[in-house]
Structures are given as structure tokens and as C-alpha cells.
Design a protein around this motif. Structure first.
Motif, mmCIF file in Angstrom:
data_model
loop_
_atom_site.group_PDB
_atom_site.id
_atom_site.type_symbol
_atom_site.label_atom_id
_atom_site.label_comp_id
_atom_site.label_asym_id
_atom_site.label_seq_id
_atom_site.Cartn_x
_atom_site.Cartn_y
_atom_site.Cartn_z
ATOM 1 N N LEU A 3 0.844 -1.185 0.000
ATOM 2 C CA LEU A 3 0.000 0.000 0.000
ATOM 3 C C LEU A 3 0.880 1.236 0.000
ATOM 4 O O LEU A 3 1.827 1.320 0.775
ATOM 5 C CB LEU A 3 -0.903 0.006 1.234
ATOM 6 C CG LEU A 3 -1.971 -1.072 1.255
ATOM 7 C CD1 LEU A 3 -2.580 -1.181 2.632
ATOM 8 C CD2 LEU A 3 -3.036 -0.762 0.234
ATOM 9 N N ASN A 4 0.568 2.150 -0.861
ATOM 10 C CA ASN A 4 1.324 3.401 -0.926
ATOM 11 C C ASN A 4 0.612 4.465 -0.106
ATOM 12 O O ASN A 4 -0.079 5.318 -0.633
ATOM 13 C CB ASN A 4 1.481 3.854 -2.383
ATOM 14 C CG ASN A 4 2.366 2.920 -3.161
ATOM 15 O OD1 ASN A 4 3.305 2.361 -2.616
ATOM 16 N ND2 ASN A 4 2.070 2.744 -4.427
ATOM 17 N N PHE A 5 0.793 4.354 1.209
ATOM 18 C CA PHE A 5 0.188 5.338 2.089
ATOM 19 C C PHE A 5 0.908 6.674 1.945
ATOM 20 O O PHE A 5 2.127 6.704 1.768
ATOM 21 C CB PHE A 5 0.300 4.898 3.554
ATOM 22 C CG PHE A 5 -0.609 3.781 3.948
ATOM 23 C CD1 PHE A 5 -1.992 3.930 3.902
ATOM 24 C CD2 PHE A 5 -0.098 2.581 4.398
ATOM 25 C CE1 PHE A 5 -2.834 2.904 4.284
ATOM 26 C CE2 PHE A 5 -0.934 1.554 4.787
ATOM 27 C CZ PHE A 5 -2.296 1.716 4.726
ATOM 28 N N PRO A 6 0.167 7.775 2.076
ATOM 29 C CA PRO A 6 0.830 9.083 2.134
ATOM 30 C C PRO A 6 1.757 9.138 3.360
ATOM 31 O O PRO A 6 1.572 8.384 4.320
ATOM 32 C CB PRO A 6 -0.326 10.066 2.281
ATOM 33 C CG PRO A 6 -1.551 9.322 1.864
ATOM 34 C CD PRO A 6 -1.282 7.876 2.133
ATOM 35 N N SER A 7 2.721 10.036 3.332
ATOM 36 C CA SER A 7 3.715 10.102 4.411
ATOM 37 C C SER A 7 3.082 10.361 5.778
ATOM 38 O O SER A 7 3.536 9.817 6.786
ATOM 39 C CB SER A 7 4.759 11.172 4.102
ATOM 40 O OG SER A 7 4.135 12.431 3.963
ATOM 41 N N TYR A 8 2.021 11.172 5.829
ATOM 42 C CA TYR A 8 1.399 11.449 7.127
ATOM 43 C C TYR A 8 0.757 10.190 7.724
ATOM 44 O O TYR A 8 0.703 10.032 8.936
ATOM 45 C CB TYR A 8 0.384 12.605 7.042
ATOM 46 C CG TYR A 8 -0.780 12.381 6.109
ATOM 47 C CD1 TYR A 8 -1.954 11.788 6.556
ATOM 48 C CD2 TYR A 8 -0.724 12.801 4.780
ATOM 49 C CE1 TYR A 8 -3.036 11.596 5.702
ATOM 50 C CE2 TYR A 8 -1.800 12.614 3.922
ATOM 51 C CZ TYR A 8 -2.953 12.009 4.396
ATOM 52 O OH TYR A 8 -4.013 11.836 3.543
ATOM 53 N N CYS A 52 -9.369 -9.960 3.238
ATOM 54 C CA CYS A 52 -10.750 -10.044 3.692
ATOM 55 C C CYS A 52 -11.680 -9.217 2.803
ATOM 56 O O CYS A 52 -12.741 -9.683 2.382
ATOM 57 C CB CYS A 52 -10.842 -9.582 5.143
ATOM 58 S SG CYS A 52 -12.466 -9.824 5.876
ATOM 59 N N ILE A 53 -11.270 -7.995 2.485
ATOM 60 C CA ILE A 53 -12.091 -7.126 1.631
ATOM 61 C C ILE A 53 -12.170 -7.696 0.217
ATOM 62 O O ILE A 53 -13.257 -7.746 -0.377
ATOM 63 C CB ILE A 53 -11.520 -5.695 1.590
ATOM 64 C CG1 ILE A 53 -11.526 -5.062 2.973
ATOM 65 C CG2 ILE A 53 -12.319 -4.829 0.615
ATOM 66 C CD1 ILE A 53 -10.703 -3.807 3.061
ATOM 67 N N GLU A 100 -7.654 -2.027 -2.086
ATOM 68 C CA GLU A 100 -6.571 -1.086 -1.764
ATOM 69 C C GLU A 100 -7.112 0.332 -1.621
ATOM 70 O O GLU A 100 -6.755 1.048 -0.692
ATOM 71 C CB GLU A 100 -5.484 -1.104 -2.834
ATOM 72 C CG GLU A 100 -4.448 -2.147 -2.618
ATOM 73 C CD GLU A 100 -3.206 -1.943 -3.483
ATOM 74 O OE1 GLU A 100 -2.990 -0.847 -4.041
ATOM 75 O OE2 GLU A 100 -2.440 -2.911 -3.590
ATOM 76 N N LEU A 101 -7.953 0.731 -2.561
ATOM 77 C CA LEU A 101 -8.513 2.083 -2.502
ATOM 78 C C LEU A 101 -9.369 2.271 -1.253
ATOM 79 O O LEU A 101 -9.325 3.334 -0.624
ATOM 80 C CB LEU A 101 -9.336 2.383 -3.760
ATOM 81 C CG LEU A 101 -8.518 2.637 -5.011
ATOM 82 C CD1 LEU A 101 -9.418 2.651 -6.246
ATOM 83 C CD2 LEU A 101 -7.765 3.965 -4.894
#
Length: 117
Positions: A3-8, A52-53, A100-101
């Protein structure tokens, strides 16, 4: 899965022991409110959440139903975001991209609730 989470969000993951469970509860709530179904109560990591999703979407044929766009609208994921996400990465199933979204959007919601409400 990566997952490409934002830095925050990455920072939040480092600082909070409960962020994963808060995100999972957000996802469970969204799915329950729209599809009137319950997902597993406990997950241990992001991979289990995505599996799961994805399983739920595949089993219920969500990606190929007319309810998909209504659900995406409800959770605040645009058609443009879906298209861009599909173009960025290769997925074996569209359900993987959708999961993912949903994880990314739920993590944003939890982060903003924790910091601004």
C-alpha cells in the motif's frame, strides 16, 4: 501487497498502536452500512485486511454489480481514482484494486478524525 500510504499516514502508523484497528473498524462500518453484512472482527495486519475485503468483493460479485458505483460514492472514492489506481499498478483482479482504494480512503478518514475532530 504494498500500500502506498501518504507520508502522514506512515507517520501515524509509527506513532499509534491502534491505527490499524481503527482503520479496520472504519472499513467494517462502511461495508456494514451499505451491504448490511459483517466482516471478521479481528485482523492482524494490512494483508489480512486486504484479503478479507477482496474476498468479500469477489464472493459477492461487487466489482461487476450496479451497486459498485453507489458504494464508491458513499465511501468517497471517485471513478477517476479507480481508473488512475488501475493504471498505476497491475492487478490480477479489479477487486484487489478496489480493496486497496478502500483501505487508503479509510486510513485517511481515520487520520483526519484523530487529528482534526
Amino acid at each position: 501487497m504494498s500500500l502506498n500510504f501518504p507520508s502522514y499516514i506512515h507517520q501515524e502508523l509509527k506513532e499509534s498502536d491502534v491505527f490499524l484497528s481503527q482503520c479496520w473498524e472504519q472499513i467494517r462500518r462502511e461495508i456494514h452500512l451499505y451491504f448490511n453484512t459483517e466482516l471478521e472482527e479481528q485482523v492482524n495486519n494490512w494483508i489480512e485486511i486486504q484479503l478479507c475485503i477482496t474476498h468479500f468483493f469477489v464472493e459477492n460479485k461487487i466489482a461487476h454489480s450496479s451497486e459498485l458505483y453507489n458504494f464508491l460514492y458513499r465511501v468517497d472514492i471517485s471513478e477517476k481514482q479507480v481508473s488512475e489506481h488501475l493504471a498505476k499498478k497491475s492487478f490480477t483482479k479489479i477487486e484487489e484494486a478496489l480493496s486497496e482504494l478502500l483501505i487508503l480512503r479509510s486510513a485517511q478518514k481515520v487520520y483526519f478524525r484523530n487529528h482534526y475532530s
